[in-house]
Motif scaffolding. Structure first.
Motif, mmCIF file in Angstrom:
data_model
loop_
_atom_site.group_PDB
_atom_site.id
_atom_site.type_symbol
_atom_site.label_atom_id
_atom_site.label_comp_id
_atom_site.label_asym_id
_atom_site.label_seq_id
_atom_site.Cartn_x
_atom_site.Cartn_y
_atom_site.Cartn_z
ATOM 1 N N ILE A 45 -2.967 12.310 -61.329
ATOM 2 C CA ILE A 45 -2.396 11.390 -62.314
ATOM 3 C C ILE A 45 -1.344 10.507 -61.645
ATOM 4 N N SER A 46 -0.531 11.122 -60.813
ATOM 5 C CA SER A 46 0.537 10.387 -60.126
ATOM 6 C C SER A 46 -0.031 9.275 -59.248
ATOM 7 N N ARG A 47 -1.128 9.562 -58.532
ATOM 8 C CA ARG A 47 -1.741 8.547 -57.674
ATOM 9 C C ARG A 47 -2.131 7.312 -58.478
ATOM 10 N N GLU A 48 -2.812 7.537 -59.590
ATOM 11 C CA GLU A 48 -3.284 6.408 -60.388
ATOM 12 C C GLU A 48 -2.124 5.657 -61.034
ATOM 13 N N ALA A 49 -1.115 6.402 -61.491
ATOM 14 C CA ALA A 49 0.050 5.748 -62.090
ATOM 15 C C ALA A 49 0.762 4.874 -61.064
ATOM 16 N N CYS A 50 0.971 5.406 -59.870
ATOM 17 C CA CYS A 50 1.660 4.647 -58.825
ATOM 18 C C CYS A 50 0.868 3.416 -58.417
ATOM 19 N N ARG A 51 -0.434 3.552 -58.353
ATOM 20 C CA ARG A 51 -1.272 2.391 -58.020
ATOM 21 C C ARG A 51 -1.098 1.289 -59.067
ATOM 22 N N LEU A 52 -1.103 1.677 -60.328
ATOM 23 C CA LEU A 52 -0.921 0.700 -61.403
ATOM 24 C C LEU A 52 0.483 0.109 -61.396
ATOM 25 N N CYS A 95 5.567 9.934 -64.074
ATOM 26 C CA CYS A 95 4.281 10.146 -63.406
ATOM 27 C C CYS A 95 4.384 9.889 -61.900
ATOM 28 N N ALA A 96 5.389 9.148 -61.480
ATOM 29 C CA ALA A 96 5.552 8.854 -60.054
ATOM 30 C C ALA A 96 6.129 10.035 -59.282
ATOM 31 N N GLU A 97 6.722 10.998 -59.973
ATOM 32 C CA GLU A 97 7.477 12.054 -59.293
ATOM 33 C C GLU A 97 6.659 12.896 -58.312
ATOM 34 N N PRO A 98 5.454 13.381 -58.666
ATOM 35 C CA PRO A 98 4.718 14.212 -57.701
ATOM 36 C C PRO A 98 4.415 13.492 -56.390
ATOM 37 N N LEU A 99 4.022 12.236 -56.463
ATOM 38 C CA LEU A 99 3.691 11.514 -55.237
ATOM 39 C C LEU A 99 4.942 11.197 -54.428
ATOM 40 N N VAL A 100 6.017 10.846 -55.111
ATOM 41 C CA VAL A 100 7.276 10.576 -54.412
ATOM 42 C C VAL A 100 7.773 11.844 -53.727
ATOM 43 N N MET A 101 7.655 12.974 -54.412
ATOM 44 C CA MET A 101 8.080 14.234 -53.804
ATOM 45 C C MET A 101 7.216 14.585 -52.610
ATOM 46 N N LYS A 102 5.929 14.291 -52.700
ATOM 47 C CA LYS A 102 5.036 14.574 -51.580
ATOM 48 C C LYS A 102 5.459 13.802 -50.336
ATOM 49 N N SER A 103 6.106 12.650 -50.539
ATOM 50 C CA SER A 103 6.496 11.812 -49.401
ATOM 51 C C SER A 103 7.523 12.488 -48.500
ATOM 52 N N VAL A 104 8.281 13.448 -49.041
ATOM 53 C CA VAL A 104 9.273 14.155 -48.218
ATOM 54 C C VAL A 104 8.863 15.598 -47.922
ATOM 55 N N GLU A 105 7.680 15.989 -48.429
ATOM 56 C CA GLU A 105 7.250 17.380 -48.244
ATOM 57 C C GLU A 105 7.014 17.705 -46.786
ATOM 58 N N ALA A 138 3.454 6.272 -51.744
ATOM 59 C CA ALA A 138 4.831 6.764 -51.900
ATOM 60 C C ALA A 138 5.826 5.766 -51.330
ATOM 61 N N VAL A 139 5.501 5.179 -50.192
ATOM 62 C CA VAL A 139 6.355 4.150 -49.592
ATOM 63 C C VAL A 139 6.547 2.997 -50.575
ATOM 64 N N ARG A 161 13.737 4.786 -59.635
ATOM 65 C CA ARG A 161 14.861 5.234 -58.798
ATOM 66 C C ARG A 161 15.250 6.661 -59.165
ATOM 67 N N THR A 162 15.171 6.965 -60.448
ATOM 68 C CA THR A 162 15.474 8.325 -60.906
ATOM 69 C C THR A 162 14.516 9.322 -60.272
ATOM 70 N N ALA A 163 13.220 8.988 -60.221
ATOM 71 C CA ALA A 163 12.227 9.880 -59.619
ATOM 72 C C ALA A 163 12.537 10.106 -58.144
ATOM 73 N N TRP A 164 12.918 9.046 -57.441
ATOM 74 C CA TRP A 164 13.225 9.142 -56.015
ATOM 75 C C TRP A 164 14.483 9.972 -55.788
ATOM 76 N N LEU A 165 15.510 9.743 -56.588
ATOM 77 C CA LEU A 165 16.756 10.491 -56.415
ATOM 78 C C LEU A 165 16.592 11.962 -56.795
ATOM 79 N N MET A 166 15.694 12.251 -57.740
ATOM 80 C CA MET A 166 15.406 13.649 -58.071
ATOM 81 C C MET A 166 14.763 14.349 -56.882
ATOM 82 N N ALA A 167 13.871 13.635 -56.186
ATOM 83 C CA ALA A 167 13.250 14.198 -54.979
ATOM 84 C C ALA A 167 14.309 14.434 -53.910
ATOM 85 N N CYS A 168 15.230 13.496 -53.779
ATOM 86 C CA CYS A 168 16.294 13.633 -52.774
ATOM 87 C C CYS A 168 17.223 14.793 -53.104
#
Length: 232
Positions: free
Chosen positions: A29-36, A71-81, A122-123, A136-143
């Motif tokens: 779901i995250s992949r498709e949301a981020c693409r859109l 919906c962006a959170e899983p993919l953003v989190m994967k970027s730092v996994e 993710a980039v 930004r909230t999704a990214w900062l939550m990952a951080c």
């Protein structure tokens, strides 16, 4: 095709969903949301569109995410996994630079096409987060999660408790360095897909973690030997 596969798996599953399957579905779901989000903007993207892209009902989307931006959170989190997995597996007998060099070589051999596509998306989300507060909230939550993990890694490395003030300060500084490097490298890649910044990123991460912690973290632990090494 991938969306249809996820939808069919969902229908066949029945009953409760395993945690592994749930993570897999959330990532799809995250992949498709981020693409859109990247193609048409966050405001112009609806939950219905995300659901249609994945091949699921909108109701299912909201069972897994609190709102469309999350919906962006899983993919953003994967970027730092990868960075966090590499740090967790850092052997005591290696310097951080040597460990990152070895793990980078392994990543080059093992990364799949899906992994590379996820990294690219993710980039884009990290870049879009500059102008989209919800992303930004999704990214900062990952951080924030990175900082918590970093405290555990540094505590083990230094033989100190996670709650130790110096451990927490080192973790905060090191995770801030990781955030800035990810943002910097991402911006460079979007400007120039052939930028050397991405290839240099692992070494840069190792050097900046060392610098951010005032050299407290980075060296091999004194007296530790690689398994199999004989005593002199």
């Amino acid at each position: 095709m991938a969306a249809e596969t996820v939808a069919s798996q969902k229908k066949r599953g029945g009953g409760g969903m395993s945690e592994q399957r749930r993570r897999r579905l959330r990532l799809e779901i995250s992949r498709e949301a981020c693409r859109l989000f990247w193609e048409q903007g966050v405001d112009a993207t609806s939950g219905d569109q995300i659901a249609e892209a994945v091949g699921l009902s909108t109701r299912t989307i909201w069972r897994h995410f609190r709102n469309k931006e999350s919906c962006a959170e899983p993919l953003v989190m994967k970027s730092v996994e990868w960075e966090m997995t590499t740090l967790r597996s850092w052997p005591a007998y290696l310097s951080l630079e040597d460990h990152f060099a070895a793990e980078t070589a392994r990543l080059g051999r093992e990364a799949t096409d899906v992994d590379l596509l996820d990294t690219g998306l993710a980039v884009k989300m990290i870049r879009l987060a500059d102008t989209e507060p919800a992303l930004r909230t999704a990214w900062l939550m990952a951080c924030d999660q990175v900082e918590r993990e970093m405290a555990k890694i540094i505590g083990r490395r230094l033989g100190l408790r996670v709650e130790d003030l110096n451990v927490r300060l080192h973790a905060a500084a090191a995770s801030a360095a990781l955030r800035i490097i990810n943002e910097h490298v991402g911006a460079e890649l979007l400007e120039d897909a052939d930028s050397q910044e991405f290839a240099d990123a692992p070494d840069l991460i190792a050097r900046m973690v060392r610098r951010a912690t005032g050299d407290a973290v980075g060296d091999a632990v004194a007296g530790e030997r690689e398994p199999g090494d004989s005593m002199p």
